[in-house]
Design an enzyme around this catalytic site. Sequence first.
Site: not given
Length: 215
Positions: A10, A129
């Site tokens: 990412c 996360d």
Amino acid sequence: MSARTRIKICGLTREADLDAAVEAGADAVGFVLYAKSPRHVAIDRAAMLARRLPPFVTPVVLLVNAPADEVARAVEAIPDAMLQFHGDETPAQCRDAGRPFLRAARMSSGFDLLDFAAQYPHAQGLLLDAHVEGYGGSGKVFDWSQIPSNVPRPVVLSGGLHAGNVTQGILQVRPSAVDVSSGVEAAKGIKDAAAIRRFCEAVRDADARIADSAT
């Protein structure tokens, strides 16, 4: 057939980094459209990078509380993209975008992931996360023992992963996929091709260990 952990790299901003991710074996690459992120790219830039991808590598667009018209522009510009909602988006907002999506869950003590998952039954997966101030990727590792074993959606493990800890993360959590950004960077938004390669090799090592343990 043994399972293979999918890999998402990412926060890509450059052609060279995208090429390095593809060459290393990434299954997906992420473009951050959140303007406050140091890895932010404009929609047109993300679309240009996405057109560089070969078949079977998925572009993923990270959004944080984006207005509906911005989501629509991103979908139009990158029609084959998966969306990743990283803010306070409701189930209806995620669903109304009309594209497959990941929903980020910000893990913290007392967070009920099973209840959260039940609210987003249409998500392709839940990206886990660490909970920090602000939005977007945290770059911080959370306590993996907080993850229940019976999450009803595919789990994407994220948060502070790098080549040195992703093998253990996969062995412990057994996620469907892993997501990395800062763990393969030379500087914010600038990836390190060697670090990307080491990360992907570490994921494959974890998969091999799991396969060996099953025989």
